[in-house]
Scaffold this motif. Structure first.
Motif, PDB file in Angstrom:
ATOM      1  N   UNK A 272       0.838  -1.212   0.000  1.00  0.00           N
ATOM      2  CA  UNK A 272       0.000   0.000   0.000  1.00  0.00           C
ATOM      3  C   UNK A 272       0.868   1.254   0.000  1.00  0.00           C
ATOM      4  N   UNK A 273       2.157   1.090   0.276  1.00  0.00           N
ATOM      5  CA  UNK A 273       3.071   2.229   0.413  1.00  0.00           C
ATOM      6  C   UNK A 273       4.029   2.252  -0.770  1.00  0.00           C
ATOM      7  N   UNK A 274       4.174   3.427  -1.383  1.00  0.00           N
ATOM      8  CA  UNK A 274       5.104   3.561  -2.502  1.00  0.00           C
ATOM      9  C   UNK A 274       5.818   4.900  -2.411  1.00  0.00           C
ATOM     10  N   UNK A 275       7.129   4.874  -2.637  1.00  0.00           N
ATOM     11  CA  UNK A 275       7.883   6.131  -2.665  1.00  0.00           C
ATOM     12  C   UNK A 275       7.747   6.702  -4.075  1.00  0.00           C
ATOM     13  N   UNK A 276       7.076   7.859  -4.201  1.00  0.00           N
ATOM     14  CA  UNK A 276       6.819   8.446  -5.522  1.00  0.00           C
ATOM     15  C   UNK A 276       7.895   9.455  -5.914  1.00  0.00           C
ATOM     16  N   UNK A 277       8.452  10.143  -4.941  1.00  0.00           N
ATOM     17  CA  UNK A 277       9.474  11.147  -5.245  1.00  0.00           C
ATOM     18  C   UNK A 277      10.517  11.115  -4.139  1.00  0.00           C
ATOM     19  N   UNK A 278      11.744  11.458  -4.531  1.00  0.00           N
ATOM     20  CA  UNK A 278      12.784  11.672  -3.526  1.00  0.00           C
ATOM     21  C   UNK A 278      13.289  13.099  -3.711  1.00  0.00           C
ATOM     22  N   UNK A 279      13.830  13.659  -2.675  1.00  0.00           N
ATOM     23  CA  UNK A 279      14.349  15.044  -2.694  1.00  0.00           C
ATOM     24  C   UNK A 279      13.346  16.057  -3.231  1.00  0.00           C
ATOM     25  N   UNK A 280      12.359  16.469  -2.548  1.00  0.00           N
ATOM     26  CA  UNK A 280      11.993  15.928  -1.241  1.00  0.00           C
ATOM     27  C   UNK A 280      11.181  14.632  -1.383  1.00  0.00           C
ATOM     28  N   UNK A 281      11.168  13.886  -0.319  1.00  0.00           N
ATOM     29  CA  UNK A 281      10.482  12.594  -0.331  1.00  0.00           C
ATOM     30  C   UNK A 281       8.965  12.790  -0.356  1.00  0.00           C
ATOM     31  N   UNK A 282       8.343  12.055  -1.235  1.00  0.00           N
ATOM     32  CA  UNK A 282       6.875  11.996  -1.240  1.00  0.00           C
ATOM     33  C   UNK A 282       6.486  10.527  -1.290  1.00  0.00           C
ATOM     34  N   UNK A 283       5.650  10.145  -0.357  1.00  0.00           N
ATOM     35  CA  UNK A 283       5.244   8.747  -0.263  1.00  0.00           C
ATOM     36  C   UNK A 283       3.745   8.663  -0.509  1.00  0.00           C
ATOM     37  N   UNK A 284       3.349   7.734  -1.351  1.00  0.00           N
ATOM     38  CA  UNK A 284       1.922   7.537  -1.570  1.00  0.00           C
ATOM     39  C   UNK A 284       1.450   6.356  -0.738  1.00  0.00           C
ATOM     40  N   UNK A 285       0.348   6.588  -0.029  1.00  0.00           N
ATOM     41  CA  UNK A 285      -0.255   5.516   0.766  1.00  0.00           C
ATOM     42  C   UNK A 285      -1.624   5.222   0.176  1.00  0.00           C
ATOM     43  N   UNK A 286      -1.794   4.030  -0.367  1.00  0.00           N
ATOM     44  CA  UNK A 286      -3.085   3.618  -0.934  1.00  0.00           C
ATOM     45  C   UNK A 286      -3.955   3.026   0.169  1.00  0.00           C
ATOM     46  N   UNK A 287      -5.255   3.056  -0.063  1.00  0.00           N
ATOM     47  CA  UNK A 287      -6.204   2.524   0.923  1.00  0.00           C
ATOM     48  C   UNK A 287      -6.903   1.319   0.295  1.00  0.00           C
ATOM     49  N   UNK A 288      -6.307   0.140   0.441  1.00  0.00           N
ATOM     50  CA  UNK A 288      -6.839  -1.019  -0.261  1.00  0.00           C
ATOM     51  C   UNK A 288      -8.236  -1.443   0.195  1.00  0.00           C
ATOM     52  N   UNK A 289      -8.643  -1.056   1.393  1.00  0.00           N
ATOM     53  CA  UNK A 289      -9.953  -1.484   1.890  1.00  0.00           C
ATOM     54  C   UNK A 289     -11.065  -0.494   1.567  1.00  0.00           C
ATOM     55  N   UNK A 290     -10.741   0.592   0.885  1.00  0.00           N
ATOM     56  CA  UNK A 290     -11.769   1.565   0.537  1.00  0.00           C
ATOM     57  C   UNK A 290     -12.657   1.000  -0.576  1.00  0.00           C
ATOM     58  N   UNK A 291     -13.915   1.475  -0.654  1.00  0.00           N
ATOM     59  CA  UNK A 291     -14.769   0.980  -1.721  1.00  0.00           C
ATOM     60  C   UNK A 291     -14.656   1.856  -2.975  1.00  0.00           C
ATOM     61  N   UNK A 292     -13.594   2.609  -3.066  1.00  0.00           N
ATOM     62  CA  UNK A 292     -13.242   3.333  -4.289  1.00  0.00           C
ATOM     63  C   UNK A 292     -11.717   3.369  -4.335  1.00  0.00           C
ATOM     64  N   UNK A 293     -11.177   3.747  -5.499  1.00  0.00           N
ATOM     65  CA  UNK A 293      -9.723   3.811  -5.611  1.00  0.00           C
ATOM     66  C   UNK A 293      -9.222   5.079  -4.932  1.00  0.00           C
ATOM     67  N   UNK A 294      -8.481   4.907  -3.860  1.00  0.00           N
ATOM     68  CA  UNK A 294      -8.159   6.052  -3.010  1.00  0.00           C
ATOM     69  C   UNK A 294      -6.730   5.939  -2.495  1.00  0.00           C
ATOM     70  N   UNK A 295      -6.021   7.059  -2.561  1.00  0.00           N
ATOM     71  CA  UNK A 295      -4.657   7.101  -2.022  1.00  0.00           C
ATOM     72  C   UNK A 295      -4.365   8.516  -1.551  1.00  0.00           C
ATOM     73  N   UNK A 296      -3.347   8.655  -0.721  1.00  0.00           N
ATOM     74  CA  UNK A 296      -2.951   9.965  -0.192  1.00  0.00           C
ATOM     75  C   UNK A 296      -1.442  10.105  -0.294  1.00  0.00           C
TER      76      UNK A 296
END
Ligand SMILES: [Zn+2]
Ligand SMILES: [Zn+2]
Length: 312
Positions: A272-296
């Motif tokens: 559920x966790x993915x590093x999308x950018x470094x310098x600066x770090x941005x991490x995407x956290x998906x919500x696999x249990x949501x009833x729609x496709x959702x991430x932050x």
């Protein structure tokens, strides 16, 4: 700042003196007697009777050693002070004198890796473990105090472990030490690629390889300036304390209150966790249990900066 080394050595000497003050069993008995008393207060005669000390000189001496800091003299007698309460709170946590074990207790919760039944186990190393005996998945592990076991049945112990762990994690992620109230540094850290490229301080960190979520691409390292508290928190835990995010999760059918941490995919699933950018770090956290496709997206500051659509 935590202060220079002379501040620290003075603090250590003061703390040693405070601990030495408690080094006689009669003094602890005095604190315990006041703790049991109405208004945490007893007169001199009541207090002496409560601890059963016949030697008046000895009693007076030990009481005087506790005066001003742990116990205060008032018009009604002697009253337990905040530091005295905290000494007793620490004793009641059980970590100084109790070693209890629990389980394994089979839970109603399924292993997110294999579908088997998770178990709860508490050991003499003071760590509570939610794990899967079928596939070995370590769903969640965190220290817990023996006080969490006392006067509770198995279901209540497991629920208390969930609640306490949330509290400790969210306090630490807000930069406040849950143990000493000191300043906590937070840093997103992890292994970006299988080959081992790292963000943050991960390469210098000991104990990381023992951490239950060491397979997550990123976690938050938390480090207290004052006390020994130093650990890691799953990156998804950031989502638990942001009202805009919890509102979205509620809309998307995720019941944050009724679902224990180990059933929240955005907290415990490595993928559920993915590093999308470094310098600066941005991490995407998906919500696999949501009833729609959702991430932050979580920024280096540990703030949630935007909502996205999960790529997975
Ligand atoms: Zn399993
Ligand atoms: Zn601390």
């Amino acid at each position: 700042m935590a202060g220079d080394s002379s501040d620290r050595s003075r603090a250590a000497t003061d703390a040693e003196a405070a601990f030495m003050t408690l080094s006689h069993d009669l003094r602890l008995e005095i604190l315990l007697a006041l703790w049991d008393a109405p208004g945490f207060t007893l007169s001199f005669a009541e207090l002496r009777k409560a601890v059963g000390e016949r030697d008046s000189g000895s009693f007076t001496y030990h009481l005087s050693e506790l005066r001003d800091h742990f116990v205060a003299k008032t018009d009604e007698g002697y009253e337990l002070q905040y530091p005295g309460h905290r000494v007793l709170d620490a004793i009641q946590s059980g970590v100084f004198h109790e070693q209890v074990t629990v389980g394994p207790v089979e839970l109603d919760d399924d292993c997110r890796a294999c579908g088997g039944r998770l178990t709860f186990e508490y050991g003499t190393d003071y760590v509570a473990r939610i794990r899967c005996p079928d596939c070995g998945n370590r769903a969640l592990e965190w220290p817990f105090d023996p006080g969490g076991i006392a006067d509770r049945d198995d279901d209540a112990i497991v629920a208390a472990f969930d609640r306490r762990t949330r509290l400790v994690w969210s306090c630490a992620l807000d930069g406040v030490c849950p143990f000493c109230a000191g300043r906590v540094d937070r840093e997103l850290t992890g292994r970006v690629h299988e080959e081992g490229a790292c963000i943050g301080v991960i390469e210098q960190l000991d104990r990381y390889d023992e951490y239950f979520a060491r397979d997550h691409p990123a976690v938050v390292a938390v480090d207290c300036h004052r006390c020994s508290f130093y650990s890691f928190v799953p990156a998804g835990v950031v989502l638990l304390t942001r009202p805009a995010v919890t509102g979205r999760l509620h809309e998307a059918g995720v019941d944050l209150r009724a679902t224990p941490l180990w059933n929240l995919g955005f907290v415990v699933d490595a993928d559920a966790v993915a590093v999308r950018e470094t310098e600066p770090t941005r991490v995407e956290v998906a919500v696999p249990d949501a009833d729609e496709s959702l991430a932050f997206t979580v920024a280096e500051s540990c703030d949630v900066v935007r909502e996205t659509t999960a790529e997975r």
